[in-house]
Scaffold this motif. Structure first.
Motif, PDB file in Angstrom:
ATOM      1  N   TYR A 215       1.044  -0.880   0.180  1.00  0.00           N
ATOM      2  CA  TYR A 215       0.104  -0.229  -0.116  1.00  0.00           C
ATOM      3  C   TYR A 215       0.698   1.291   0.019  1.00  0.00           C
ATOM      4  O   TYR A 215       0.494   1.945  -0.618  1.00  0.00           O
ATOM      5  CB  TYR A 215      -1.171   0.067   1.004  1.00  0.00           C
ATOM      6  N   GLU A 216       1.918   1.467   0.661  1.00  0.00           N
ATOM      7  CA  GLU A 216       2.832   2.357   0.913  1.00  0.00           C
ATOM      8  C   GLU A 216       3.740   2.361  -0.513  1.00  0.00           C
ATOM      9  O   GLU A 216       3.609   3.841  -1.275  1.00  0.00           O
ATOM     10  CB  GLU A 216       4.222   2.245   1.987  1.00  0.00           C
ATOM     11  N   ARG A 217       4.294   1.594  -1.200  1.00  0.00           N
ATOM     12  CA  ARG A 217       5.131   1.885  -2.078  1.00  0.00           C
ATOM     13  C   ARG A 217       4.186   1.691  -3.136  1.00  0.00           C
ATOM     14  O   ARG A 217       4.225   2.972  -4.146  1.00  0.00           O
ATOM     15  CB  ARG A 217       5.827   0.789  -2.050  1.00  0.00           C
ATOM     16  N   LEU A 218       2.886   1.085  -3.677  1.00  0.00           N
ATOM     17  CA  LEU A 218       2.830   1.220  -4.544  1.00  0.00           C
ATOM     18  C   LEU A 218       1.685   2.189  -5.068  1.00  0.00           C
ATOM     19  O   LEU A 218       1.587   2.808  -6.109  1.00  0.00           O
ATOM     20  CB  LEU A 218       1.839  -0.333  -5.742  1.00  0.00           C
ATOM     21  N   TYR A 219       0.916   2.341  -3.870  1.00  0.00           N
ATOM     22  CA  TYR A 219      -0.549   3.451  -4.236  1.00  0.00           C
ATOM     23  C   TYR A 219      -0.265   5.035  -2.804  1.00  0.00           C
ATOM     24  O   TYR A 219      -0.979   5.841  -3.396  1.00  0.00           O
ATOM     25  CB  TYR A 219      -1.563   2.923  -2.709  1.00  0.00           C
ATOM     26  N   LYS A 220       1.190   4.907  -2.480  1.00  0.00           N
ATOM     27  CA  LYS A 220       1.487   6.249  -1.873  1.00  0.00           C
ATOM     28  C   LYS A 220       0.746   6.345  -0.346  1.00  0.00           C
ATOM     29  O   LYS A 220       0.256   7.349  -0.207  1.00  0.00           O
ATOM     30  CB  LYS A 220       1.921   7.270  -2.631  1.00  0.00           C
ATOM     31  N   ASP A 221      -0.937   4.941  -0.254  1.00  0.00           N
ATOM     32  CA  ASP A 221      -1.681   5.101   0.655  1.00  0.00           C
ATOM     33  C   ASP A 221      -0.809   4.422   2.289  1.00  0.00           C
ATOM     34  O   ASP A 221      -0.806   4.036   2.587  1.00  0.00           O
ATOM     35  CB  ASP A 221      -2.270   3.868   0.677  1.00  0.00           C
ATOM     36  N   TYR A 222       0.083   5.483   2.822  1.00  0.00           N
ATOM     37  CA  TYR A 222       0.863   5.062   4.567  1.00  0.00           C
ATOM     38  C   TYR A 222      -0.048   5.566   5.306  1.00  0.00           C
ATOM     39  O   TYR A 222      -0.423   4.380   6.262  1.00  0.00           O
ATOM     40  CB  TYR A 222       1.499   6.733   4.560  1.00  0.00           C
TER      41      TYR A 222
END
Length: 193
Positions: A9-16
């Motif tokens: 989620y962090e790496r692909l979507y920048k959804d921290y």
């Protein structure tokens, strides 16, 4: 699997936020894994920086994967309501919602997974303390009654703080007295206010 999902989620979507939620869950299942803890703390710092303390706080309310979407919807609705409200002062509201966190107070040299996490809630800053070194039941309830009646904190905020603390520390043997106090006070607040 949870750990990898959080990092995706962090790496692909920048959804921290979603990433931190998954990492929070994995730290609950494997509290001794320092890599999980390190990544969780890192993502919490990013969430706090990008979205604020309220979003970071909501991470600790997660009990299972289904909670993640529920809390995202809740937070987005809150943000939408804030942007829609006219900027006028209301004199009829008795309770003013206070931030859950006061000034950032971090815990250093700790083995806790919340090492760089804000350690003091707004309620604590008002004098509320539990556990073997805290206030007795009568003192806690008197304080809770006073701060609620004076409008220093809302019932909703008190319940959020108590539920968060129970969730974060319920599994720790060294915090059982505090957890017992929080549960008793939570019941008291729900039944009397």
């Amino acid at each position: 699997m949870l750990f990898e999902t959080g990092l995706l989620y962090e790496r692909l979507y920048k959804d921290y936020f979603r990433g931190a939620c998954y990492l929070y869950l994995v730290t609950l299942f494997e509290p001794s894994n320092k890599e999980y803890e390190k990544q969780y703390i890192r993502l919490c710092e990013i969430v706090r920086e990008k979205n604020g303390f309220e979003w970071e706080y909501y991470i600790t309310l997660i009990h299972d994967i289904s909670d993640i979407e529920k809390y995202i919807d809740e937070l987005l609705n809150k943000n939408n309501e804030k942007t829609k409200q006219p900027k006028t002062k209301s004199t009829t509201t008795k309770y003013v919602s206070k931030p859950v966190y006061s000034k950032v107070k971090t815990v250093k040299n700790s083995t806790s997974k919340f090492e760089e996490f804000n350690a003091e809630s707004y309620l604590h800053s008002l004098g509320y303390k539990v556990g073997s070194t805290g206030l007795n039941e009568y003192q806690r309830r008197s304080l809770l009654k006073r701060v609620l009646n004076e409008g220093k904190i809302s019932k909703y905020d008190v319940i959020e703080i108590l539920e968060r603390n129970i969730s974060m520390f319920g599994h720790r043997r060294d915090r059982q007295k505090a957890v017992s106090d929080w549960k008793n006070d939570l019941r008291y607040i729900k039944e009397n206010f």
